[in-house]
Write an enzyme that holds these catalytic residues in place. Structure first.
Site, PDB file in Angstrom:
ATOM      1  N   CYS A  95      41.851  33.812  45.732  1.00  0.00           N
ATOM      2  CA  CYS A  95      40.437  34.100  45.469  1.00  0.00           C
ATOM      3  C   CYS A  95      39.499  32.968  45.921  1.00  0.00           C
ATOM      4  O   CYS A  95      39.257  32.827  47.106  1.00  0.00           O
ATOM      5  CB  CYS A  95      40.288  34.422  43.984  1.00  0.00           C
ATOM      6  SG  CYS A  95      38.852  35.416  43.600  1.00  0.00           S
ATOM      7  N   ARG A 130      30.676  43.206  41.184  1.00  0.00           N
ATOM      8  CA  ARG A 130      31.954  42.502  41.366  1.00  0.00           C
ATOM      9  C   ARG A 130      33.036  43.540  41.567  1.00  0.00           C
ATOM     10  O   ARG A 130      32.922  44.664  41.068  1.00  0.00           O
ATOM     11  CB  ARG A 130      32.313  41.670  40.120  1.00  0.00           C
ATOM     12  CG  ARG A 130      31.376  40.555  39.802  1.00  0.00           C
ATOM     13  CD  ARG A 130      31.904  39.734  38.623  1.00  0.00           C
ATOM     14  NE  ARG A 130      33.042  38.909  38.988  1.00  0.00           N
ATOM     15  CZ  ARG A 130      32.945  37.709  39.549  1.00  0.00           C
ATOM     16  NH1 ARG A 130      31.765  37.175  39.792  1.00  0.00           N
ATOM     17  NH2 ARG A 130      34.023  37.023  39.860  1.00  0.00           N
ATOM     18  N   HIS A 194      44.774  37.705  41.020  1.00  0.00           N
ATOM     19  CA  HIS A 194      44.962  36.737  39.945  1.00  0.00           C
ATOM     20  C   HIS A 194      46.082  37.210  39.062  1.00  0.00           C
ATOM     21  O   HIS A 194      46.600  38.298  39.211  1.00  0.00           O
ATOM     22  CB  HIS A 194      43.686  36.635  39.101  1.00  0.00           C
ATOM     23  CG  HIS A 194      42.613  35.860  39.748  1.00  0.00           C
ATOM     24  ND1 HIS A 194      42.688  34.506  39.939  1.00  0.00           N
ATOM     25  CD2 HIS A 194      41.425  36.249  40.249  1.00  0.00           C
ATOM     26  CE1 HIS A 194      41.588  34.098  40.521  1.00  0.00           C
ATOM     27  NE2 HIS A 194      40.803  35.136  40.734  1.00  0.00           N
TER      28      HIS A 194
HETATM   29  N1  GLN Z   1      33.652  32.738  42.653  1.00  0.00           N
HETATM   30  C1  GLN Z   1      34.337  33.579  43.597  1.00  0.00           C
HETATM   31  C2  GLN Z   1      33.866  35.025  43.573  1.00  0.00           C
HETATM   32  O1  GLN Z   1      33.325  35.477  42.605  1.00  0.00           O
HETATM   33  C3  GLN Z   1      35.821  33.481  43.375  1.00  0.00           C
HETATM   34  C4  GLN Z   1      36.231  34.114  42.084  1.00  0.00           C
HETATM   35  C5  GLN Z   1      37.631  33.841  41.688  1.00  0.00           C
HETATM   36  O2  GLN Z   1      38.301  32.934  42.164  1.00  0.00           O
HETATM   37  N2  GLN Z   1      38.074  34.628  40.741  1.00  0.00           N
HETATM   38  O3  GLN Z   1      34.045  35.733  44.551  1.00  0.00           O
END
Ligand code: GLN
Length: 234
Positions: A95, A130, A194
């Site tokens: 990520c 998101r 993740h």
């Molecule tokens: N901050 C980054 C995003 O929102 C990465 C997020 C993350 O590593 N979970 O895309």
């Protein structure tokens, strides 16, 4: 012969969303069954990363706040990281780590956070959205399936030299449009998963360990390590 692999946990104190540290625990777990010793070390702000010291690097995800801090420091490690990658070093990037290996990441506020351009992707923001949820992908090269959980604001577009880690069967992936998820370049594996990814996908953990062993011990018989059975991805 005692096989040993040295693992760098890049910014492990800052980039560790959803327990990405677990990926190192899983590498140790399977390595032990292969008869391989793992030495791991956090390499964080103001610390040297020397390409020749490591066989595997793990770079976790982070929130925008941590990514801004890491983005500045990682420029001091850029040359060695590129040397490591071009020299077939193994790297797993999740990520935020995935984003920072590319050219740039534009965060939720619209600020452009520079990456190191070691890989040819870039990441842009979404409009007040998101990508969150369970995801299933299939690797086009080896047919393996990987199950996981994604949560990211950024939408990533791969460059010419990169292949996706998988084609999205369920979920969003890199950008919700072209069905790609993650990136593979040489021995670098990038993903938005993740959770941590290797706990649910022993097949990928084994691939990374085998790639690192083959690179470090090209003339040794690695059949014991290669015979390791891992649980199916779930
Ligand atoms: N901050 C980054 C995003 O929102 C990465 C997020 C993350 O590593 N979970 O895309």
């Amino acid at each position: 012969m005692q096989y040993e692999l040295n693992v760098a946990h890049l910014y492990g104190d800052l980039m560790n969303t959803y327990g990405d540290l677990g990926n190192i625990l899983v590498l140790k777990y399977y390595a032990q069954q292969m008869g391989v010793k793992i030495n791991s070390k956090v390499v964080s702000l103001d610390e040297d990363f020397k390409a020749e010291d490591y066989d595997i690097a793990v770079f976790g995800g982070g929130q925008d706040f941590e990514q801004v801090i890491v983005s500045k420091d990682i420029q001091t490690k850029k040359d060695e990281l590129i040397k490591y990658i071009e020299n077939d070093g193994c790297l797993l990037a999740i990520c935020g780590g995935f984003q920072l290996l590319g050219h740039y990441y534009i965060d939720a506020k619209g600020d452009k956070i520079p990456g190191i351009g070691a890989l040819d992707h870039y990441t842009e923001p979404q409009d007040n959205n998101r990508f969150i949820g369970n995801i299933l992908i299939k690797n086009p090269e080896n047919g393996e399936e990987y199950h996981g959980f994604e949560n990211h604001q950024g939408v990533t577009h791969l460059g010419k030299d990169e292949k996706p880690l998988g084609i999205v069967e369920k979920g969003y992936g890199n950008n919700g449009q072209d069905h790609t998820e993650g990136a593979v370049y040489k021995n670098v594996y990038c993903t938005y998963f993740h959770g941590p990814i290797l706990a649910r996908n022993g097949n990928l953990a084994k691939n990374i360990l085998m790639a690192a062993l083959k690179r470090k011990y090209p003339d040794q018989d690695l059949s014991k390590a290669a015979s390791l059975k891992v649980p199916a991805s779930y």
